[in-house]
Motif scaffolding. Sequence first.
Motif, PDB file in Angstrom:
ATOM      1  N   ARG A   4       0.845  -1.194   0.000  1.00  0.00           N
ATOM      2  CA  ARG A   4       0.000   0.000   0.000  1.00  0.00           C
ATOM      3  C   ARG A   4       0.884   1.250   0.000  1.00  0.00           C
ATOM      4  N   TRP A   5       1.961   1.181   0.796  1.00  0.00           N
ATOM      5  CA  TRP A   5       2.953   2.259   0.818  1.00  0.00           C
ATOM      6  C   TRP A   5       4.318   1.619   0.628  1.00  0.00           C
ATOM      7  N   ALA A   6       4.912   1.822  -0.552  1.00  0.00           N
ATOM      8  CA  ALA A   6       6.176   1.154  -0.880  1.00  0.00           C
ATOM      9  C   ALA A   6       7.350   1.890  -0.222  1.00  0.00           C
ATOM     10  N   ILE A   7       7.684   1.443   0.974  1.00  0.00           N
ATOM     11  CA  ILE A   7       8.824   2.037   1.691  1.00  0.00           C
ATOM     12  C   ILE A   7       9.796   0.927   2.084  1.00  0.00           C
ATOM     13  N   GLU A   8      10.993   1.341   2.435  1.00  0.00           N
ATOM     14  CA  GLU A   8      12.034   0.372   2.781  1.00  0.00           C
ATOM     15  C   GLU A   8      12.764   0.824   4.045  1.00  0.00           C
ATOM     16  N   PHE A   9      13.006  -0.119   4.941  1.00  0.00           N
ATOM     17  CA  PHE A   9      13.830   0.175   6.118  1.00  0.00           C
ATOM     18  C   PHE A   9      15.297   0.087   5.671  1.00  0.00           C
ATOM     19  N   VAL A  10      15.956   1.222   5.492  1.00  0.00           N
ATOM     20  CA  VAL A  10      17.346   1.167   5.035  1.00  0.00           C
ATOM     21  C   VAL A  10      18.323   1.088   6.207  1.00  0.00           C
ATOM     22  N   GLY A  11      17.816   1.331   7.406  1.00  0.00           N
ATOM     23  CA  GLY A  11      18.666   1.189   8.587  1.00  0.00           C
ATOM     24  C   GLY A  11      17.817   1.213   9.848  1.00  0.00           C
ATOM     25  N   THR A  12      18.212   0.419  10.834  1.00  0.00           N
ATOM     26  CA  THR A  12      17.561   0.519  12.148  1.00  0.00           C
ATOM     27  C   THR A  12      18.667   0.585  13.194  1.00  0.00           C
ATOM     28  N   ILE A 159       7.695  -1.627  38.928  1.00  0.00           N
ATOM     29  CA  ILE A 159       8.357  -2.834  38.411  1.00  0.00           C
ATOM     30  C   ILE A 159       8.212  -3.002  36.897  1.00  0.00           C
ATOM     31  N   LEU A 160       7.322  -2.201  36.302  1.00  0.00           N
ATOM     32  CA  LEU A 160       6.956  -2.454  34.904  1.00  0.00           C
ATOM     33  C   LEU A 160       7.846  -1.770  33.863  1.00  0.00           C
ATOM     34  N   PHE A 161       8.300  -0.558  34.174  1.00  0.00           N
ATOM     35  CA  PHE A 161       8.810   0.294  33.102  1.00  0.00           C
ATOM     36  C   PHE A 161      10.339   0.377  33.030  1.00  0.00           C
ATOM     37  N   GLY A 162      10.832   0.644  31.817  1.00  0.00           N
ATOM     38  CA  GLY A 162      12.268   0.777  31.591  1.00  0.00           C
ATOM     39  C   GLY A 162      12.527   1.829  30.529  1.00  0.00           C
ATOM     40  N   ASP A 163      13.798   2.070  30.253  1.00  0.00           N
ATOM     41  CA  ASP A 163      14.195   3.144  29.340  1.00  0.00           C
ATOM     42  C   ASP A 163      14.918   2.577  28.115  1.00  0.00           C
ATOM     43  N   GLY A 164      14.788   3.263  26.995  1.00  0.00           N
ATOM     44  CA  GLY A 164      15.471   2.813  25.785  1.00  0.00           C
ATOM     45  C   GLY A 164      14.985   3.580  24.567  1.00  0.00           C
ATOM     46  N   ALA A 165      15.570   3.255  23.417  1.00  0.00           N
ATOM     47  CA  ALA A 165      15.190   3.934  22.172  1.00  0.00           C
ATOM     48  C   ALA A 165      15.368   3.004  20.981  1.00  0.00           C
ATOM     49  N   GLY A 166      14.465   3.125  20.020  1.00  0.00           N
ATOM     50  CA  GLY A 166      14.570   2.386  18.761  1.00  0.00           C
ATOM     51  C   GLY A 166      14.393   3.375  17.621  1.00  0.00           C
ATOM     52  N   ALA A 167      15.282   3.316  16.643  1.00  0.00           N
ATOM     53  CA  ALA A 167      15.208   4.257  15.511  1.00  0.00           C
ATOM     54  C   ALA A 167      15.179   3.488  14.200  1.00  0.00           C
ATOM     55  N   ALA A 168      14.618   4.121  13.187  1.00  0.00           N
ATOM     56  CA  ALA A 168      14.639   3.528  11.840  1.00  0.00           C
ATOM     57  C   ALA A 168      14.754   4.640  10.815  1.00  0.00           C
ATOM     58  N   ILE A 169      15.392   4.307   9.706  1.00  0.00           N
ATOM     59  CA  ILE A 169      15.418   5.238   8.573  1.00  0.00           C
ATOM     60  C   ILE A 169      14.666   4.567   7.441  1.00  0.00           C
ATOM     61  N   VAL A 170      13.615   5.233   6.993  1.00  0.00           N
ATOM     62  CA  VAL A 170      12.809   4.661   5.917  1.00  0.00           C
ATOM     63  C   VAL A 170      12.853   5.575   4.699  1.00  0.00           C
ATOM     64  N   ARG A 171      12.832   4.915   3.546  1.00  0.00           N
ATOM     65  CA  ARG A 171      12.894   5.610   2.251  1.00  0.00           C
ATOM     66  C   ARG A 171      11.900   4.964   1.299  1.00  0.00           C
ATOM     67  N   PRO A 172      11.600   5.634   0.188  1.00  0.00           N
ATOM     68  CA  PRO A 172      10.737   4.986  -0.803  1.00  0.00           C
ATOM     69  C   PRO A 172      11.419   3.714  -1.301  1.00  0.00           C
ATOM     70  N   SER A 173      10.632   2.690  -1.575  1.00  0.00           N
ATOM     71  CA  SER A 173      11.201   1.450  -2.092  1.00  0.00           C
ATOM     72  C   SER A 173      11.065   1.416  -3.608  1.00  0.00           C
ATOM     73  N   THR A 174      12.112   0.916  -4.251  1.00  0.00           N
ATOM     74  CA  THR A 174      12.027   0.779  -5.714  1.00  0.00           C
ATOM     75  C   THR A 174      11.271  -0.500  -6.070  1.00  0.00           C
ATOM     76  N   ASP A 175      11.175  -1.406  -5.086  1.00  0.00           N
ATOM     77  CA  ASP A 175      10.417  -2.640  -5.284  1.00  0.00           C
ATOM     78  C   ASP A 175       8.985  -2.394  -4.791  1.00  0.00           C
ATOM     79  N   PRO A 176       7.986  -2.384  -5.686  1.00  0.00           N
ATOM     80  CA  PRO A 176       6.623  -2.037  -5.270  1.00  0.00           C
ATOM     81  C   PRO A 176       5.998  -3.037  -4.304  1.00  0.00           C
ATOM     82  N   GLU A 177       6.658  -4.190  -4.126  1.00  0.00           N
ATOM     83  CA  GLU A 177       6.093  -5.191  -3.202  1.00  0.00           C
ATOM     84  C   GLU A 177       6.607  -5.028  -1.782  1.00  0.00           C
ATOM     85  N   ARG A 178       7.637  -4.177  -1.613  1.00  0.00           N
ATOM     86  CA  ARG A 178       8.173  -3.981  -0.254  1.00  0.00           C
ATOM     87  C   ARG A 178       7.541  -2.753   0.373  1.00  0.00           C
ATOM     88  N   GLY A 179       7.267  -2.857   1.678  1.00  0.00           N
ATOM     89  CA  GLY A 179       6.684  -1.710   2.371  1.00  0.00           C
ATOM     90  C   GLY A 179       5.506  -2.143   3.229  1.00  0.00           C
TER      91      GLY A 179
END
Length: 330
Positions: A4-12, A159-179
């Motif tokens: 539906r949205w052709a994007i690609e995870f180029v880095g996490t 007791i439940l919570f903790g700290d951290g971070a997750g990042a991603a870099i997304v770009r348009p995908s040239t493959d229309p099936e990825r995303g």
Amino acid sequence: MKARWAIEFVGTGSYAPEQRVPNDHFTSYLDTSDEWIVQRTGIRERRIVAPDQSTLALSEAASHAALAEAGLTPEDIDLIIHATATPEHPLPSTACELQATLGCRWIPAFDIAAACSGYVYALINAAQFIQCGMARTVLLLGSESLTRITDMEDRGTAILFGDGAGAAIVRPSTDPERGILAARWGADGSRAKAVYVPAGGSAEPSSIRTVNERLHYMKMQGRAIYKFAVTMMHSLVAETLDDAGVKLDELALLIPHQSNLRIIESAAQRLGLGMDRVAVNIDRYGNTSAASIGLALDEARKEGRVKPGDLVMLVAFGAGLTWASALIRL
Ligand SMILES: CC(C)(COP(=O)(O)OP(=O)(O)OC[C@H]1O[C@@H](n2cnc3c(N)ncnc32)[C@H](O)[C@@H]1OP(=O)(O)O)[C@@H](O)C(=O)NCCC(=O)NCCS
């Protein structure tokens, strides 16, 4: 199948503070036990920000890791979407502070307040801006210093919570099936006070009284959220698979928000999905809210548990109450 949205995870990338806090820490001063915490939540330890660290530092470290994997520099980014419930400051957005800290251009940068659904909300937003041509290289993050708003005297939340971070870099995908093949999101504001911080906003500005009454800390109706999450998580996954016409067997990995192992196991069981196809890291990090899915996705990619072309489902719920899902072909 066309995405539906052709994007690609180029880095996490991800980052968790160095300090590990095992369950035994709480048994020294609260009426709780390691056994209770492990059985009821699946948590064994969590990471806690150092005294001189806060959300921005976690975001910066996760961003550098994502950029390194993508082989990009901060100047390549043209939009930052930063999901957090624990911003560096109430004003301005942590996204703007991150833009300067990383040394990006004067690109648009904003925060998303969708609590634990924040990472998936950010991803859905990133896909829209890419699709409509407003951005090509988006840095998105879920990043939290949740222990800064957790009442360490309250055994129901400490007791439940903790700290951290997750990042991603997304770009348009040239493959229309990825995303993103399908995504759902929603909110039920009538349950806004199921998890909330009473003071420090415009309704109840911080004062000596609010601090004395500990109103600057998160209050949570744990049981009510548990019931909501157990029904919401599996139906959201099933509906999103249905939207895309994808069968459960085709799914390589389910990456659920890490709030409670019992919630995750219950959703997997109702779906008929083996736990070998479910990402779990709550035992090591606790609930890191907006960061949890980003951390788990990065781990799964780095461990080779998922590879390009695999189908991955992200699903989250959180304060708001909010929820979101995204079925992705990596
Ligand atoms: C919070 C949570 C772990 C509590 O587990 P639970 O099985 O629902 O437990 P309950 O809240 O029903 O409480 C059962 C008992 O354990 C007690 N209890 C709560 N925390 C405890 C702790 N840390 N140690 C020991 N006992 C505890 C309660 O006081 C209660 O005692 P009572 O029966 O004498 O009243 C669980 O409800 C949960 O994970 N909810 C979802 C939270 C969440 O996702 N929050 C983030 C929003 S995104």
